[in-house]
Design an enzyme around this catalytic site. Structure first.
Site, PDB file in Angstrom:
ATOM      1  N   ARG A 101     -10.094 -17.339  15.292  1.00 32.49           N
ATOM      2  CA  ARG A 101     -10.442 -16.841  13.953  1.00 32.49           C
ATOM      3  C   ARG A 101     -10.920 -15.383  13.976  1.00 32.49           C
ATOM      4  NH1 ARG A 101     -15.353 -17.455  11.680  1.00 32.49           N
ATOM      5  NH2 ARG A 101     -15.852 -19.163  13.083  1.00 32.49           N
ATOM      6  N   TYR A 158      -1.862  -7.298 -10.720  1.00 33.73           N
ATOM      7  CA  TYR A 158      -1.157  -8.534 -10.366  1.00 33.73           C
ATOM      8  C   TYR A 158      -1.965  -9.747 -10.865  1.00 33.73           C
ATOM      9  CZ  TYR A 158       0.044 -12.432  -7.305  1.00 33.73           C
ATOM     10  OH  TYR A 158       0.356 -13.671  -6.827  1.00 33.73           O
ATOM     11  N   ASP A 208      -3.559  -1.143  -4.309  1.00 38.30           N
ATOM     12  CA  ASP A 208      -2.604  -2.160  -3.871  1.00 38.30           C
ATOM     13  C   ASP A 208      -1.240  -1.478  -3.840  1.00 38.30           C
ATOM     14  OD1 ASP A 208      -0.688  -4.192  -3.723  1.00 38.30           O
ATOM     15  OD2 ASP A 208      -1.885  -5.603  -4.896  1.00 38.30           O
ATOM     16  N   LYS A 239       5.735  -9.511   1.153  1.00 34.63           N
ATOM     17  CA  LYS A 239       6.754  -8.824   0.356  1.00 34.63           C
ATOM     18  C   LYS A 239       7.531  -7.900   1.298  1.00 34.63           C
ATOM     19  CE  LYS A 239       4.835 -10.999  -3.088  1.00 34.63           C
ATOM     20  NZ  LYS A 239       3.686 -11.579  -2.412  1.00 34.63           N
TER      21      LYS A 239
HETATM   22  N1  PLP Z   1      -0.548  -7.834  -4.837  1.00 31.46           N
HETATM   23  C1  PLP Z   1       0.661  -7.864  -5.395  1.00 31.46           C
HETATM   24  C2  PLP Z   1       1.186  -6.622  -6.055  1.00 31.46           C
HETATM   25  C3  PLP Z   1       1.429  -9.031  -5.373  1.00 31.46           C
HETATM   26  O1  PLP Z   1       2.648  -9.032  -5.940  1.00 31.46           O
HETATM   27  C4  PLP Z   1       0.895 -10.185  -4.740  1.00 31.46           C
HETATM   28  C5  PLP Z   1       1.652 -11.442  -4.703  1.00 31.46           C
HETATM   29  O2  PLP Z   1       2.682 -11.591  -5.334  1.00 31.46           O
HETATM   30  C6  PLP Z   1      -0.383 -10.114  -4.187  1.00 31.46           C
HETATM   31  C7  PLP Z   1      -1.082  -8.923  -4.247  1.00 31.46           C
HETATM   32  C8  PLP Z   1      -1.017 -11.313  -3.551  1.00 31.46           C
HETATM   33  O3  PLP Z   1      -0.523 -11.507  -2.277  1.00 31.46           O
HETATM   34  P1  PLP Z   1      -0.430 -12.927  -1.549  1.00 31.46           P
HETATM   35  O4  PLP Z   1       0.486 -13.779  -2.350  1.00 31.46           O
HETATM   36  O5  PLP Z   1       0.075 -12.575  -0.180  1.00 31.46           O
HETATM   37  O6  PLP Z   1      -1.810 -13.490  -1.499  1.00 31.46           O
END
Ligand code: PLP
Length: 401
Positions: A57, A110, A185, A210
């Site tokens: 961990r 998001y 982000d 992604k």
């Molecule tokens: N940020 C963006 C722009 C996203 O599109 C996503 C998920 O689709 C996330 C954060 C969250 O990521 P995760 O699904 O890996 O937790």
């Protein structure tokens, strides 16, 4: 070695052998525990004065390799992997605010981040204010109040689904004038297209599943920034058991190796698809920064020398009633509620990313009941356009070739 009982040999025989020369591709260290040679070794590894691992961990060699790679790609002092993009975002936020503080976030955030901000931040006494990230006066006003000054400005480099482009330099100035940290982000962009820290951001976060992973097979997150901030985020992630597992780290590194090539093709396919969609009579509007009518066309040209990634959104002229027939007409492009994979996928924000938002809020964000989002993969563009042409053909009016 004296003969030992088969019971003992079964447990100890053939213990891990570390090869004396380096493997040319990364081995997977699927180990959750590590041996110490003596108590000096324990002390040195805990103190960080000797390279070594403690326990799964706390992070394994594969996570370490991924973190080193991301730190270099982002131009950061350090990076830390996380179990999901959401864990990375949570660690970034939680290490900057306590009850009574405030966060200013883009209103195009998001949906999962919105849910986190509402349930776990506002729900625990942190004021959360949403703003249009392209309106710097509104951003500065929200950072200043009403009420307590905000500690964090949280934005997305390229937004979902309309691909609005954040002016990171201007937003860093707004944040720092207000003594707030800028957290970006950059999931839709990746360091192959933009490096937010170079524009003045304090932390950059990604959903690794992604574009960074790129193959639709990883659930992971990462954040990068100054060493002290990353050490605090790492400690937070370790306490919560939200660190990056070994196999996901291994997959993520494998994905990274082709990031630059993939991003080039994602971006060129998106430009081709956007230009094609703009010519279709069944399309009311196309959203992509390569198009002259996009509100941040000039900004994208200034800050994104290698394109703005693979996302293109568009409004079907037929509105909601055209969506299902159009989606049924696609053969190559699958309906998938994610993005950034090698295969081209499509999603309908009304029922996916924007499902939790009431219709008026969706409309305020520019997302209508006829809006679709394509995540362009790395296929040949002619096959993508052929698939779209087939689907438009099913809507009645003849599509233009
Ligand atoms: N940020 C963006 C722009 C996203 O599109 C996503 C998920 O689709 C996330 C954060 C969250 O990521 P995760 O699904 O890996 O937790």
């Amino acid at each position: 070695m004296p003969d030992r009982h088969v019971d003992t040999a079964a447990v100890h025989a053939g213990r891990l052998i570390v090869p004396s020369n380096t493997a040319s591709s990364p081995p997977l260290f699927q180990a959750s525990s590590y041996e110490f040679s003596d108590l000096d070794d324990v002390e040195a590894i805990y103190a960080g004065t000797r390279e070594g691992r403690i326990y799964g961990r706390y992070g394994g060699p594969n996570a370490g390799q991924f973190e080193t790679a991301i730190a270099e790609l982002e131009g950061a002092e350090a990076a830390v992997g996380a179990a999901a993009g959401m864990s990375a975002i949570d660690a970034a936020l939680a290490t900057h605010v306590v009850a009574g503080d405030a966060i200013v976030a883009t209103r195009e955030v998001y949906g999962g981040t919105y849910a986190l901000l509402e349930a776990d931040y506002r729900g625990r006494g942190i004021d959360v204010r949403y703003v249009d990230q392209s309106d710097f006066e509104a951003v500065s006003r929200a950072l200043a109040g009403p009420g307590t000054r905000a500690k964090v400005l949280y934005v997305e480099a390229l937004t979902n689904p309309l691909v609005h482009v954040a002016d990171l330099r201007a937003l860093a100035a707004c944040a720092h004038d207000a003594n707030a940290a800028l957290i970006v982000d950059a999931t839709f962009a990746t360091p192959a297209l933009v490096r937010p820290l170079a524009f003045g951001a304090d932390l950059v976060v990604h959903s690794v599943g992604k574009y960074l992973g790129g193959h639709g097979d990883v659930g992971a997150g990462v954040l990068a920034g100054r060493a002290q901030a990353i050490a605090e985020a790492r400690a937070y992630l370790i306490r919560r058991g939200a660190t990056l597992p070994h196999f996901e780290a291994w997959l993520a590194v494998r994905g990274l190796r082709t990031l630059a090539l993939r991003m080039e093709r994602h971006a060129s396919n998106a430009r081709a698809v956007a230009a094609y969609l703009q010519m279709q009579p069944q399309v009311a509007r196309v959203y992509h920064p390569s198009l002259a009518n996009h509100p941040q066309h000039a900004l994208a040209a200034r800050d994104y020398a290698h394109g703005t990634g693979g996302i293109v959104a568009f409004d079907l002229a037929g509105g909601a009633s055209a969506v299902d027939p159009f989606l049924r007409g696609l053969a190559t492009i699958a309906i998938v509620h994610s993005l950034g994979e090698v295969a081209t996928t499509i999603s309908y924000p009304t029922v996916s990313s924007h499902r939790p938002f009431p219709i008026e809020e969706r409309a305020a964000l520019g997302v209508s009941a006829g809006t679709l989002r394509i995540s362009c993969g790395i296929e040949h563009p002619s096959d993508l356009i052929a698939d779209l042409t087939r689907a438009f053909g099913g809507l009645g009016e003849r599509p233009r070739a």
